[in-house]
Design an enzyme around this catalytic site. Structure first.
Site, PDB file in Angstrom:
ATOM      1  N   ARG A  64      -0.169 -58.351   5.748  1.00  6.76           N
ATOM      2  CA  ARG A  64       1.115 -57.733   5.350  1.00  6.76           C
ATOM      3  C   ARG A  64       2.059 -58.786   4.784  1.00  6.76           C
ATOM      4  NH1 ARG A  64       3.780 -54.307   9.853  1.00  6.76           N
ATOM      5  NH2 ARG A  64       5.040 -53.565   8.125  1.00  6.76           N
ATOM      6  N   ASN A 107      13.192 -52.344   8.347  1.00 11.29           N
ATOM      7  CA  ASN A 107      12.050 -52.912   7.631  1.00 11.29           C
ATOM      8  C   ASN A 107      11.874 -54.383   7.965  1.00 11.29           C
ATOM      9  OD1 ASN A 107      11.928 -50.425   6.512  1.00 11.29           O
ATOM     10  ND2 ASN A 107      12.823 -51.011   4.541  1.00 11.29           N
ATOM     11  N   VAL A 108      10.618 -54.809   7.985  1.00 10.39           N
ATOM     12  CA  VAL A 108      10.339 -56.225   8.230  1.00 10.39           C
ATOM     13  C   VAL A 108      10.027 -56.956   6.919  1.00 10.39           C
ATOM     14  CG1 VAL A 108       9.654 -55.947  10.637  1.00 10.39           C
ATOM     15  CG2 VAL A 108       7.931 -55.665   8.852  1.00 10.39           C
ATOM     16  N   ASP A 109      10.035 -56.228   5.810  1.00 10.45           N
ATOM     17  CA  ASP A 109       9.882 -56.924   4.520  1.00 10.45           C
ATOM     18  C   ASP A 109      11.200 -57.654   4.214  1.00 10.45           C
ATOM     19  OD1 ASP A 109      11.752 -55.322   2.909  1.00 10.45           O
ATOM     20  OD2 ASP A 109      10.273 -53.710   3.003  1.00 10.45           O
ATOM     21  N   HIS A 133      14.209 -54.862  13.419  1.00 12.48           N
ATOM     22  CA  HIS A 133      12.817 -54.996  13.851  1.00 12.48           C
ATOM     23  C   HIS A 133      12.215 -56.333  13.441  1.00 12.48           C
ATOM     24  CE1 HIS A 133      12.452 -50.291  14.107  1.00 12.48           C
ATOM     25  NE2 HIS A 133      13.214 -50.814  15.043  1.00 12.48           N
ATOM     26  N   CYS A 179       7.694 -69.104  17.960  1.00 14.19           N
ATOM     27  CA  CYS A 179       6.808 -69.740  18.936  1.00 14.19           C
ATOM     28  C   CYS A 179       7.011 -69.089  20.306  1.00 14.19           C
ATOM     29  CB  CYS A 179       7.075 -71.236  19.025  1.00 14.19           C
ATOM     30  SG  CYS A 179       5.977 -72.035  20.229  1.00 14.19           S
ATOM     31  N   CYS A 186       7.973 -72.321  22.915  1.00 20.33           N
ATOM     32  CA  CYS A 186       9.242 -73.060  22.907  1.00 20.33           C
ATOM     33  C   CYS A 186      10.380 -72.274  22.254  1.00 20.33           C
ATOM     34  CB  CYS A 186       9.069 -74.424  22.232  1.00 20.33           C
ATOM     35  SG  CYS A 186       8.925 -74.359  20.445  1.00 20.33           S
ATOM     36  N   CYS A 215       6.686 -77.727  18.959  1.00 15.29           N
ATOM     37  CA  CYS A 215       5.955 -78.116  20.182  1.00 15.29           C
ATOM     38  C   CYS A 215       4.486 -78.423  19.915  1.00 15.29           C
ATOM     39  CB  CYS A 215       6.095 -77.036  21.262  1.00 15.29           C
ATOM     40  SG  CYS A 215       5.143 -75.536  20.939  1.00 15.29           S
ATOM     41  N   ALA A 224      14.389 -43.090  -3.305  1.00 16.64           N
ATOM     42  CA  ALA A 224      15.536 -43.980  -3.090  1.00 16.64           C
ATOM     43  C   ALA A 224      15.916 -44.719  -4.369  1.00 16.64           C
ATOM     44  CB  ALA A 224      15.215 -44.975  -1.968  1.00 16.64           C
TER      45      ALA A 224
HETATM   46  N1  APR Z   1      12.446 -42.738  -1.298  1.00 16.75           N
HETATM   47  C1  APR Z   1      13.120 -42.267  -0.215  1.00 16.75           C
HETATM   48  N2  APR Z   1      12.514 -41.937   0.931  1.00 16.75           N
HETATM   49  C2  APR Z   1      11.173 -42.063   0.978  1.00 16.75           C
HETATM   50  C3  APR Z   1      10.405 -42.533  -0.122  1.00 16.75           C
HETATM   51  C4  APR Z   1      11.104 -42.877  -1.308  1.00 16.75           C
HETATM   52  N3  APR Z   1      10.465 -43.324  -2.390  1.00 16.75           N
HETATM   53  N4  APR Z   1       9.094 -42.537   0.253  1.00 16.75           N
HETATM   54  C5  APR Z   1       9.046 -42.082   1.524  1.00 16.75           C
HETATM   55  N5  APR Z   1      10.296 -41.796   1.955  1.00 16.75           N
HETATM   56  C6  APR Z   1      10.739 -41.308   3.268  1.00 16.75           C
HETATM   57  C7  APR Z   1       9.788 -40.343   3.931  1.00 16.75           C
HETATM   58  O1  APR Z   1      10.134 -39.014   3.564  1.00 16.75           O
HETATM   59  C8  APR Z   1      10.067 -40.623   5.409  1.00 16.75           C
HETATM   60  O2  APR Z   1      11.156 -39.846   5.861  1.00 16.75           O
HETATM   61  O3  APR Z   1      10.796 -42.457   4.102  1.00 16.75           O
HETATM   62  C9  APR Z   1      10.503 -42.085   5.435  1.00 16.75           C
HETATM   63  C10 APR Z   1       9.466 -43.069   5.933  1.00 16.75           C
HETATM   64  O4  APR Z   1       9.228 -42.828   7.287  1.00 16.75           O
HETATM   65  P1  APR Z   1       8.361 -43.838   8.175  1.00 16.75           P
HETATM   66  O5  APR Z   1       7.117 -44.177   7.440  1.00 16.75           O
HETATM   67  O6  APR Z   1       8.240 -43.214   9.514  1.00 16.75           O
HETATM   68  O7  APR Z   1       9.233 -45.166   8.234  1.00 16.75           O
HETATM   69  P2  APR Z   1      10.448 -45.567   9.189  1.00 16.75           P
HETATM   70  O8  APR Z   1      11.281 -44.388   9.552  1.00 16.75           O
HETATM   71  O9  APR Z   1      11.126 -46.720   8.537  1.00 16.75           O
HETATM   72  O10 APR Z   1       9.705 -46.079  10.498  1.00 16.75           O
HETATM   73  C11 APR Z   1      10.517 -46.537  11.548  1.00 16.75           C
HETATM   74  O11 APR Z   1       8.647 -47.074  12.921  1.00 16.75           O
HETATM   75  O12 APR Z   1       6.526 -47.737  12.591  1.00 16.75           O
HETATM   76  C12 APR Z   1       7.735 -48.127  13.124  1.00 16.75           C
HETATM   77  O13 APR Z   1       8.814 -50.214  13.429  1.00 16.75           O
HETATM   78  C13 APR Z   1       8.271 -49.363  12.439  1.00 16.75           C
HETATM   79  O14 APR Z   1      10.437 -49.750  11.420  1.00 16.75           O
HETATM   80  C14 APR Z   1       9.392 -48.814  11.576  1.00 16.75           C
HETATM   81  C15 APR Z   1       9.824 -47.597  12.343  1.00 16.75           C
END
Ligand code: APR
Length: 241
Positions: free
Chosen positions: A63, A99-101, A115, A123, A126, A147, A227
């Site tokens: 990832r 998001n972790v990106d 997250h 680490c 340490c 460490c 989005a």
């Molecule tokens: N634009 C807008 N919304 C979108 C798009 C897009 N191009 N593509 C998908 N989506 C919406 C989907 O409709 C859905 O509601 O984004 C949402 C993605 O949902 P998830 O995959 O469940 O992601 P997220 O809510 O960020 O997950 C939350 O769960 O898996 C854990 O720690 C992880 O941070 C993550 C958390």
């Protein structure tokens, strides 16, 4: 957005995987609950790390490497512009991401990463945390520079661990006049509770997602769509108001 001219506006934005989908980063729940073919409990829990560190390391290294192939999209860029404009106008702005990106940071935003971050390693022995986007071998653990032990793990919050920045998030919500949720399914708490918390505290609430999220309420203004299309238009409206 409703005109609040004359009043001090303060916007809190929460993003999830959907904001990065238009950059080509897969969302979590699109693949039937599997991440790259793994169940969450196989790769995203402290128990999985203790039981099978090689599989977990490999999953996160892949990832991390995949991040190098993607770029911020129009939604990330619009939010970074909004932060700059709000600062120039003396309006409040807080960006929170699940998001972790690192696409918000690369777009120029300051972000509360609930997250954690794929770009960092921490680490376990340490506590040293490093920014590392170079050590991407999926089959080699990375020694800690402080460490010397091979005890670095991805600096992400796994299921069962405490999300980050909760005090800052709470403070931002208490001052928010507007709250915008982008691209999150509203399933994972505590992030999923921020929308209703903002609503209860009196903020006007806006939601963008492809599908209505689980936590959507009739009082929320729902803007369905990608989005990368919807967020720049909402930012324009905010700035014009
Ligand atoms: N634009 C807008 N919304 C979108 C798009 C897009 N191009 N593509 C998908 N989506 C919406 C989907 O409709 C859905 O509601 O984004 C949402 C993605 O949902 P998830 O995959 O469940 O992601 P997220 O809510 O960020 O997950 C939350 O769960 O898996 C854990 O720690 C992880 O941070 C993550 C958390």
């Amino acid at each position: 957005m409703r005109s609040t001219r004359g009043a001090q506006r303060s916007l809190v934005v929460l993003t999830g995987a959907g904001v990065s989908a238009d950059s080509g980063v897969p969302t979590f729940r699109d693949a039937g609950g599997l991440w790259e073919g793994h169940r969450v409990e196989e790769v995203a829990t402290p128990e999985a790390w203790a039981r099978d560190p090689r599989t977990v390391w490999r999953f996160y290294q892949l990832r991390r490497a995949a991040l190098q192939e993607v770029e911020p999209n129009a939604a990330h860029l619009a939010l970074a512009r909004l932060e700059r404009e709000c600062a120039a106008r003396g309006e409040g702005f807080t960006l929170i991401s699940q998001n972790v990106d690192d696409l918000h940071e690369r777009a120029g935003s300051t972000v509360l990463s609930m997250h954690g971050s794929l770009s960092h390693l921490a680490c376990e022995l340490c506590g040293n945390v490093i920014l590392d986007t170079q050590s991407l071998d999926p089959d080699r653990f990375v020694p800690c520079g402080a460490c010397g032990q091979e005890a670095l793990r991805p600096d992400v919050v796994w299921f069962g661990e405490l999300p980050r920045c909760l005090d800052e998030i709470d403070a931002a919500l208490h001052g928010a006049t507007h709250f915008l949720s982008i691209g999150t399914s509203g399933l994972v708490y505590p992030a999923a509770g921020l929308l209703s918390a903002a609503r209860s505290l009196g903020a006007e609430t806006w939601v963008n997602s492809l599908d209505p999220p689980e936590n959507l309420h009739p009082r929320d203004r729902f803007h369905p769509g990608r989005a990368a299309d919807v967020v720049p238009a909402l930012v324009e409206r905010w700035l014009a108001d």
